[in-house]
Design a protein around this motif. Structure first.
Motif, short mmCIF file in Angstrom:
data_model
loop_
_atom_site.label_atom_id
_atom_site.label_comp_id
_atom_site.label_asym_id
_atom_site.label_seq_id
_atom_site.Cartn_x
_atom_site.Cartn_y
_atom_site.Cartn_z
N THR A 158 -5.03 -3.95 4.55
CA THR A 158 -5.76 -3.84 3.28
C THR A 158 -6.69 -5.03 3.15
OG1 THR A 158 -3.78 -2.84 2.35
CG2 THR A 158 -5.48 -3.52 0.78
N ASP A 205 -3.71 -2.72 -5.70
CA ASP A 205 -3.08 -3.10 -4.43
C ASP A 205 -3.96 -4.17 -3.81
OD1 ASP A 205 -1.82 -3.19 -1.96
OD2 ASP A 205 -2.80 -1.38 -1.23
N SER A 225 0.83 -1.21 0.00
CA SER A 225 0.00 0.00 0.00
C SER A 225 0.87 1.26 0.00
CB SER A 225 -0.94 -0.01 1.21
OG SER A 225 -1.78 -1.15 1.15
MG LIG Z 1 -1.79 -2.99 2.34
#
Ligand SMILES: [Mg+2]
Ligand SMILES: Nc1nc2c(ncn2[C@@H]2O[C@H](COP(=O)(O)OP(=O)(O)O)[C@@H](O)[C@H]2O)c(=O)[nH]1
Length: 323
Positions: A40, A84, A19
């Protein structure tokens, strides 16, 4: 020269810096970053558009401010859609399985993969599993050794050697996502490997994620940063209200935890913890939006939300964006 464009997936174990790299390449914060794994949870998309080199620059529509990450040798206009992903891991809950499904989906039909490895950590079985997962896909794969701001050159060279023996990587590039080291070179190499093709988005487009999703993510980032043990993993944030008024943006969000005890910890003595989370999140959302924000936070208990597929669906930014 014709423009190039394509989708590039960022893969790697939790905490390898995926990220951080996405934010650095895009040039603004679109993915939250913490020092804890599993930050994430869904695929986050960020778009980088590189204007055509000098000869084309006076054409209307291609003039963009020069970015810090502008590649040095770029010869064509290019648009890169970065994805991502959640970290590669062994799934346990339905949320984990959903996260790994995101990783698999992000792998399919991509033009290029970037596999991140944390160069400060011992290269172990988890990294090898990530290499196998990423590189079985028949797509060109760059290996990025990240966090080189924290490793000595002498340890880096043997690591590069070992990695090159594992797979026939298209490129092996040491980088620091945090400091920006080698990112212009990385962009150069990415553009060189993209197919020719038209842009997918207008040149100033940064992300598909709605602002209400990012606002919720920023609240979640502060919860993760301010709390310990199970709370970071047991928390999720749902933004109910997002009203952009002339002078003030009104945001109301619910933070879901799994048990009464967690609710108590998150609210804190006399509400101190929740207040701190709210202030930090509000300040950051204000600085991103350049406007005053009124942020209203409530904590709710929802048992086993990590295994509730309808709830997980509602949390996803794609359902917010109406997809
Ligand atoms: Mg991440
Ligand atoms: N020193 C250093 N730390 C980094 C670098 N890239 C990421 N980090 C840190 O590593 C941690 C995990 O980063 P994050 O981007 O959330 O990793 P992800 O889980 O792969 O998305 C955070 O504390 C980052 O600040 C880097 O290049 N150098």
């Amino acid at each position: 020269m014709k423009p190039r464009s394509g989708f590039v997936t960022i893969l790697g174990r939790a905490n390898s810096g995926k990220s951080t790299l996405l934010n650095a390449l895009v040039g603004s914060k679109i993915a939250i970053v913490t020092d804890k794994p599993q930050t994430t949870r869904t695929t986050i998309q960020g778009v980088v558009t590189l204007p055509a080199p000098k000869a084309d620059r006076n054409r209307p529509g291609t003039r963009l401010p020069r970015r810090a990450n502008q590649p040095a040798m770029q010869e064509t206009a290019a648009q890169i859609v970065f994805l991502d992903t959640p970290g590669i891991q062994q799934p346990g809950s339905r949320l984990d399985r959903r996260m790994m499904k995101e990783v698999r989906a992000a792998l399919a039909g991509r033009d290029l993969l970037l596999l991140l490895v944390d160069a400060t950590q011992r290269f172990g079985a988890g990294d090898r599993a990530a290499v196998d997962r990423a590189c079985g896909a028949g797509v060109s794969c760059f290996l990025l050794l990240n966090k080189i701001d924290r490793v000595a050159k002498a340890t880096l060279l043997p690591l590069i050697d070992r990695c090159q023996k594992l797979h026939d990587f298209t490129e092996v590039i040491p980088i620091s996502a945090l400091k920006g080291d080698n990112l212009p070179l990385l962009l150069d190499r990415i553009v060189a490997h993209l197919p020719e093709g038209p842009f997918y988005f207008p040149p100033d487009h940064v992300t598909e994620q709605p602002m209400r999703f990012l606002a919720g993510e920023i609240v979640r980032e502060k919860v993760i940063m301010q709390t310990r043990q199970e709370l970071p993993y047991a928390s999720s944030v749902m933004v109910g209200t997002f009203e952009d008024n002339p002078k003030l943006i009104h945001i109301a969000a619910e933070i879901f935890v799994e048990r009464e005890g967690q609710k108590g910890i998150l609210i804190g003595k006399r509400g101190e913890m929740l207040k701190r989370v709210g202030t930090l999140a509000r300040q950051e959302i204000e600085s991103i939006l350049g406007k005053k924000v009124f942020l209203d936070l409530h904590v709710k208990v929802r048992d086993k939300w990590r295994d509730d597929s309808r709830f997980l669906q509602a949390l996803d930014w794609r359902s917010m964006a109406g997809e």
